[in-house]
Design a protein around this motif. Structure first.
Motif, PDB file in Angstrom:
ATOM      1  N   LYS A   1      -5.070 -21.694 -42.486  1.00 54.49           N
ATOM      2  CA  LYS A   1      -6.220 -21.983 -43.358  1.00 54.49           C
ATOM      3  C   LYS A   1      -5.767 -22.561 -44.690  1.00 54.49           C
ATOM      4  CE  LYS A   1      -9.389 -18.774 -43.708  1.00 54.49           C
ATOM      5  NZ  LYS A   1      -9.958 -17.401 -43.788  1.00 54.49           N
TER       6      LYS A   1
ATOM      7  N   LYS B   1     -13.124 -16.989 -35.454  1.00 54.18           N
ATOM      8  CA  LYS B   1     -12.619 -17.514 -36.731  1.00 54.18           C
ATOM      9  C   LYS B   1     -11.471 -18.499 -36.505  1.00 54.18           C
ATOM     10  CE  LYS B   1     -14.041 -13.485 -39.398  1.00 54.18           C
ATOM     11  NZ  LYS B   1     -13.610 -12.351 -40.246  1.00 54.18           N
TER      12      LYS B   1
ATOM     13  N   GLN C   1     -11.539 -22.611 -37.381  1.00 54.60           N
ATOM     14  CA  GLN C   1     -10.523 -23.356 -38.112  1.00 54.60           C
ATOM     15  C   GLN C   1      -9.976 -24.511 -37.284  1.00 54.60           C
ATOM     16  OE1 GLN C   1      -9.733 -23.065 -41.370  1.00 54.60           O
ATOM     17  NE2 GLN C   1     -11.429 -21.591 -41.409  1.00 54.60           N
TER      18      GLN C   1
ATOM     19  N   ARG D   1     -12.503 -27.158 -37.664  1.00 55.77           N
ATOM     20  CA  ARG D   1     -12.360 -27.773 -38.996  1.00 55.77           C
ATOM     21  C   ARG D   1     -11.180 -28.738 -39.031  1.00 55.77           C
ATOM     22  NH1 ARG D   1      -9.950 -24.412 -44.017  1.00 55.77           N
ATOM     23  NH2 ARG D   1      -9.961 -26.052 -45.603  1.00 55.77           N
TER      24      ARG D   1
END
Length: 332
Positions: free
Chosen positions: A234, A261, A265, A268
């Motif tokens: 992250k 989660k 990511q 993303r």
């Protein structure tokens, strides 16, 4: 024990009331095993040298094997005929904590404290009961009290640090995580969470170093945690170091394939790289796992929009709006 010491202990015991604020929220937090993967590391035990009846030994065995409901049943049966047996009541309080019944646990701790002042380990669990009740001010209070009785418990310092982190006391959390690491230098979770606290202070270079160290510390572990990999990735994505972050997320996803989660990511990262097909796949998986997380629908909507799937994008933006419960317009 002198009469003065005995009197002081009685006063402490009489003054303690753990259940002074038991307004339970409609949704309790999950046990701490879901919070950074930690919890009290072992069941509370009967103090060395104290006599323990067979039912207490049976209950202790059930606790050590994770059969908390069975332990509760044994202890309640024992207390039905021996209401003043304080060690049974303390064990019952602990069993209730492990069953995610913090309000009931605190009531039993309060009753037990009338007969014997709690020990540090018992106060540690009192603090965690308040965490489960989402009452972090009281959690902080009892965690400090526990540490005042035993400052050499690495797990207690770790739990205290997590409480401080949740209260945005990042410097206090850094100090406590460092203390935990002094006592347990091979604690991966303490090193990893130290990185999160440093990140909270915007000391990102130090945070990166902590995450890397945590990953190195677990290199030979048979059961490594995905958390330091995710946390490092992250931060690397934040710095646009996408190629370095990708293998970390892939490894984390292999360790924990159901962690939304990690998938978020990945979505993303792939979006940043312009790999919209891979981004869509990752985010669709994340939404399937956690359909009530608004941010996932928003991310997926952006990917659909950038891919030209306008209708799908609008549905995701509408879902985002519904989940947030506030008026919003589709992003440009």
């Amino acid at each position: 024990m002198s009469s003065a010491d005995a009197s002081a202990r009685r006063k402490v015991s009489e003054s303690l009331c753990f259940a002074r604020r038991l307004t339970v929220t409609s949704t309790l937090l999950l046990p701490l095993i879901a919070w950074a993967g930690s919890a009290v590391c072992a069941a509370q035990t009967i103090a060395p040298g104290e006599e323990s009846a067979s039912p207490l030994a049976q209950a202790q065995a059930e606790l050590e094997h994770g059969r908390y409901a069975e332990a509760e049943k044994i202890l309640r049966e024992r207390l039905a005929g021996h209401a003043s047996e304080v060690e049974a009541r303390y064990l019952l309080a602990y069993a209730l904590f492990r069953e995610n019944k913090p309000a009931d646990s605190l009531k039993e701790y309060t009753e037990a404290a009338r007969q014997r002042a709690p020990r540090a380990k018992e106060l540690e669990t009192v603090a965690l009961d308040y965490v489960l009740l989402n009452d972090y001010d009281d959690a902080e209070h009892w965690a400090r009290y526990s540490l005042s009785l035993d400052a050499h418990n690495a797990e207690a310092w770790y739990e205290f640090a997590r409480i401080e982190y949740t209260l945005n006391g990042f410097q206090a959390a850094v100090d406590a995580f460092q203390r935990a690491l002094e006592l347990d230098p091979v604690s991966v979770k303490a090193e990893d969470n130290l990185g999160l606290a440093l990140e909270g202070l915007n000391r990102t270079d130090e945070a990166l170093a902590a995450f890397r160290k945590a990953i190195a510390m677990q290199a030979s572990s048979q059961h490594p945690s995905e958390q330091p990999l995710l946390n490092l990735a992250k931060l690397l994505i934040d710095r646009n170091h996408l190629d370095e972050a990708l293998p970390l997320l892939q490894q984390a996803a292999h360790m924990a394939p159901g962690d939304w989660k990690i998938l978020a990511q990945l979505g993303r990262l792939y979006s940043e790289k312009g790999e919209l097909s891979a981004a869509r796949e990752a985010l669709e998986q994340a939404v399937a796992i956690e359909p009530k997380e608004a941010s996932l629908h928003y991310q997926l909507g952006r990917v659909y929009k950038n891919s030209g799937a306008t209708e799908k994008a609008n549905r995701e933006f509408a879902t985002t709006k519904d989940l947030l419960g506030t008026p919003s317009s589709s992003p440009k």
